[in-house]
Scaffold this motif. Structure first.
Motif, mmCIF file in Angstrom:
data_model
loop_
_atom_site.group_PDB
_atom_site.id
_atom_site.type_symbol
_atom_site.label_atom_id
_atom_site.label_comp_id
_atom_site.label_asym_id
_atom_site.label_seq_id
_atom_site.Cartn_x
_atom_site.Cartn_y
_atom_site.Cartn_z
ATOM 1 N N SER A 112 0.795 -1.237 0.000
ATOM 2 C CA SER A 112 0.000 0.000 0.000
ATOM 3 C C SER A 112 0.825 1.283 0.000
ATOM 4 N N THR A 113 2.158 1.206 0.102
ATOM 5 C CA THR A 113 2.941 2.435 0.184
ATOM 6 C C THR A 113 4.052 2.479 -0.861
ATOM 7 N N ALA A 114 4.440 3.694 -1.199
ATOM 8 C CA ALA A 114 5.541 3.893 -2.145
ATOM 9 C C ALA A 114 6.832 3.312 -1.591
ATOM 10 N N GLY A 115 7.042 3.423 -0.277
ATOM 11 C CA GLY A 115 8.251 2.869 0.331
ATOM 12 C C GLY A 115 8.328 1.362 0.190
ATOM 13 N N THR A 116 7.197 0.677 0.333
ATOM 14 C CA THR A 116 7.191 -0.780 0.151
ATOM 15 C C THR A 116 7.559 -1.146 -1.281
ATOM 16 N N VAL A 117 7.055 -0.404 -2.246
ATOM 17 C CA VAL A 117 7.410 -0.659 -3.642
ATOM 18 C C VAL A 117 8.921 -0.572 -3.827
ATOM 19 N N GLU A 118 9.539 0.412 -3.209
ATOM 20 C CA GLU A 118 10.991 0.567 -3.344
ATOM 21 C C GLU A 118 11.746 -0.571 -2.675
ATOM 22 N N VAL A 119 11.263 -1.024 -1.525
ATOM 23 C CA VAL A 119 11.914 -2.152 -0.849
ATOM 24 C C VAL A 119 11.825 -3.409 -1.714
ATOM 25 N N VAL A 120 10.643 -3.672 -2.269
ATOM 26 C CA VAL A 120 10.473 -4.856 -3.122
ATOM 27 C C VAL A 120 11.333 -4.737 -4.372
ATOM 28 N N ARG A 121 11.401 -3.547 -4.948
ATOM 29 C CA ARG A 121 12.222 -3.346 -6.154
ATOM 30 C C ARG A 121 13.695 -3.630 -5.841
ATOM 31 N N TRP A 122 14.166 -3.141 -4.710
ATOM 32 C CA TRP A 122 15.555 -3.390 -4.297
ATOM 33 C C TRP A 122 15.790 -4.880 -4.079
ATOM 34 N N ALA A 123 14.864 -5.542 -3.388
ATOM 35 C CA ALA A 123 15.027 -6.954 -3.078
ATOM 36 C C ALA A 123 15.094 -7.793 -4.356
ATOM 37 N N LYS A 124 14.265 -7.475 -5.322
ATOM 38 C CA LYS A 124 14.293 -8.220 -6.576
ATOM 39 C C LYS A 124 15.613 -8.002 -7.310
ATOM 40 N N ALA A 125 16.132 -6.791 -7.239
ATOM 41 C CA ALA A 125 17.422 -6.518 -7.881
ATOM 42 C C ALA A 125 18.542 -7.328 -7.241
ATOM 43 N N GLN A 180 -2.409 10.173 -2.599
ATOM 44 C CA GLN A 180 -2.271 10.030 -4.037
ATOM 45 C C GLN A 180 -0.871 9.637 -4.458
ATOM 46 N N GLU A 181 0.155 10.153 -3.771
ATOM 47 C CA GLU A 181 1.533 9.812 -4.166
ATOM 48 C C GLU A 181 1.821 8.319 -4.000
ATOM 49 N N ASP A 182 1.220 7.694 -3.011
ATOM 50 C CA ASP A 182 1.371 6.247 -2.856
ATOM 51 C C ASP A 182 0.626 5.508 -3.959
ATOM 52 N N VAL A 183 -0.574 5.968 -4.283
ATOM 53 C CA VAL A 183 -1.361 5.357 -5.345
ATOM 54 C C VAL A 183 -0.584 5.393 -6.667
ATOM 55 N N GLU A 184 0.030 6.531 -6.971
ATOM 56 C CA GLU A 184 0.802 6.651 -8.211
ATOM 57 C C GLU A 184 1.979 5.680 -8.220
ATOM 58 N N ALA A 185 2.643 5.526 -7.084
ATOM 59 C CA ALA A 185 3.776 4.591 -6.998
ATOM 60 C C ALA A 185 3.326 3.151 -7.175
ATOM 61 N N LEU A 186 2.154 2.809 -6.652
ATOM 62 C CA LEU A 186 1.624 1.451 -6.808
ATOM 63 C C LEU A 186 1.304 1.159 -8.267
ATOM 64 N N ARG A 187 0.692 2.117 -8.951
ATOM 65 C CA ARG A 187 0.388 1.920 -10.369
ATOM 66 C C ARG A 187 1.668 1.732 -11.177
ATOM 67 N N ALA A 188 2.666 2.553 -10.881
ATOM 68 C CA ALA A 188 3.937 2.430 -11.596
ATOM 69 C C ALA A 188 4.603 1.096 -11.290
ATOM 70 N N GLY A 189 4.523 0.648 -10.036
ATOM 71 C CA GLY A 189 5.120 -0.626 -9.657
ATOM 72 C C GLY A 189 4.453 -1.816 -10.311
ATOM 73 N N LEU A 190 3.133 -1.736 -10.481
ATOM 74 C CA LEU A 190 2.427 -2.806 -11.186
ATOM 75 C C LEU A 190 2.787 -2.784 -12.669
ATOM 76 N N ALA A 191 2.874 -1.602 -13.242
ATOM 77 C CA ALA A 191 3.168 -1.473 -14.664
ATOM 78 C C ALA A 191 4.574 -1.957 -15.007
ATOM 79 N N ASP A 192 5.555 -1.705 -14.117
ATOM 80 C CA ASP A 192 6.941 -2.077 -14.454
ATOM 81 C C ASP A 192 7.332 -3.465 -13.946
ATOM 82 N N GLY A 193 6.399 -4.181 -13.311
ATOM 83 C CA GLY A 193 6.661 -5.553 -12.892
ATOM 84 C C GLY A 193 7.215 -5.701 -11.497
ATOM 85 N N THR A 194 7.445 -4.603 -10.793
ATOM 86 C CA THR A 194 7.901 -4.712 -9.400
ATOM 87 C C THR A 194 6.842 -5.420 -8.562
#
Length: 438
Positions: free
Chosen positions: A237-250, A287-301
């Motif tokens: 649900s948060t932009a920070g979680t998206v970044e953590v998951v993106r880092w972990a996958k990398a 809204q800033e979290d919502v935008e990050a979630l949409r971007a994370g779904l779109a880029d496969g994170t």
């Protein structure tokens, strides 16, 4: 032999093709010819203009049975799932009694088979009674007829790091995965009911800071790296979680994540009217979290869309906001929300929708007969979608037993037309319309 012919569907949104189904399997893919007759005895579905996807798979559903049949049953939840295009759903363990034994898992499994609408796959509890103190019967549930592969204390976080490590180690040999409800109870206690920020302060609602989620996700991905096991992050649900998951996958860590339609679309501003239908766990975010979630779904994170379908009886939901139950319906509207929000703006195409709502959820949950490509020899689990059909959501018309629907009154474009499970039609908008007319 039972036969079904789907004429002229656009598979994954591509060129039109015919699907011939016999005895639950796809036997032929491709044009039979404009003037060709249907095989003898075949039921024919005119799919001109419709998009065909593999049957949708939901990793995160609350069906409430056993224990809270006043809110939902496996039968009513399965009907709602079929109407939403789903051919398989994973039923969370926070029932009464909790699904923390092989016997409890098999009961849910058997009730799902009896419903016949979708494959109901039980999720096993990580800890006995969801109490976070002692591991549940993980191995016995995995070896049961239900063949449990996903384990979660959803609704409660496995906050003890040592216990979480043990759970990850335990499920690794049989390919299990721990789905974590990431909420540090010391940072977001039981009273927290709103994203911590300007809105919670203005409304006087106990706040839930984003870091309560992000800190648990960060800990869990490190435990997954340490154990070599798999962790799945529920309802990001948060932009920070998206970044953590993106880092972990990398880093090559075995982490997957899901996002709900409501966290992709709805924001904390909706709480200004104190309407308890918008009280959900984790809370709606800015809204800033919502935008990050949409971007994370779109880029496969973010790997998957999951509804977190959470039906509640009126006497549990219709209270002052702080006292109302957490959760909202999602099964019947998920595809339309994703179509309107992600496909129409070009963030996802229909092949992407198949990936995040069918193929990847099936893989994460260990289902071999779901999420398969629509090709010869595959089980005929198919969802037909009318991408241009507009639907105005009416909570009273839901097939769910509950009415806590956050989409009520909204008009969405892109609707499920027909759902097919192993060659058998489990939902059809045409038959629904005919039934309504009669």
């Amino acid at each position: 032999m039972t036969r079904l012919l789907v004429r002229g569907a656009r598979i994954l949104g591509g060129d039109p093709a015919d699907l011939l189904v016999e005895d639950g399997l796809i036997r032929q893919v491709g044009a039979l010819g404009a003037g060709a007759d249907a095989p003898n005895g075949a039921e024919v579905i005119d799919a001109d203009g419709l998009v065909a996807l593999p049957g949708l798979v939901d990793l995160h559903v609350h069906l409430r049975e056993p224990g809270r049949e006043d809110a939902e049953t496996i039968a009513t939840g399965s009907a709602a799932a079929a109407a939403g295009g789903f051919t398989a759903v994973f039923a969370m363990a926070n029932t009464s009694p909790v699904t923390d034994t092989a016997e409890a898992a098999e009961r849910v499994f058997d009730l799902g088979r009896a419903s016949g609408r979708v494959d109901v796959v039980p999720v096993g509890a990580v800890t006995k009674g969801l109490d976070g103190a002692e591991l549940a019967e993980l191995g016995l549930m995995a070896r049961s007829r239900a063949r449990v592969r996903v384990f979660s204390d959803d609704g409660r976080c496995v906050h003890d790091a040592r216990l979480m490590r043990r759970a990850l180690e335990y499920v690794k040999p049989f390919g299990g995965v721990i789905s974590q409800h990431a909420q540090d109870p010391r940072l977001a206690d039981a009273a927290a009911c709103c994203h911590e920020g300007e809105v919670s302060g203005r409304l006087g609602l106990p706040g839930w800071p984003a870091v309560a989620e992000e800190s648990i996700v960060a800990r869990d991905v490190m435990l997954a790296r340490h154990t070599g096991s798999r962790v799945h992050v529920a309802h990001v649900s948060t932009a920070g979680t998206v970044e953590v998951v993106r880092w972990a996958k990398a880093q090559g860590i075995a982490v997957t994540a899901e996002v709900t339609p409501h966290h992709l679309a709805l924001t904390t501003d909706l709480l200004v009217g104190y309407d308890p239908v918008y009280k959900v766990n984790p809370p709606l975010r800015p809204q800033e979290d919502v935008e990050a979630l949409r971007a994370g779904l779109a880029d496969g994170t973010i790997d998957a869309v999951a509804t977190d379908h959470a039906p509640h009886a009126r006497h549990d939901k219709e209270h002052a906001f702080v006292d109302a139950a957490f959760g909202m319906l999602g099964l019947e509207t998920a595809l339309a929300v994703i179509s309107d929000l992600m496909v129409r703006p070009g963030l996802l195409d229909w092949a992407d929708v198949a990936r995040v709502m069918s193929t990847t959820p099936a893989r994460i949950g260990g289902l071999t007969d779901q999420g398969r490509a629509l090709e010869v020899g595959a089980p005929a689990n198919v969802t037909l979608i009318d991408p241009d059909r507009q639907v105005t959501v009416d909570a009273a018309a839901s097939l769910s037993r509950s009415r806590n629907n956050p989409w009520h009154g909204r008009t969405l474009r892109g609707a499920v037309h027909t759902t097919i499970l192993r060659g058998r039609v489990t939902h059809s908008i045409e038959s629904t319309v005919m039934e309504s007319a009669s």
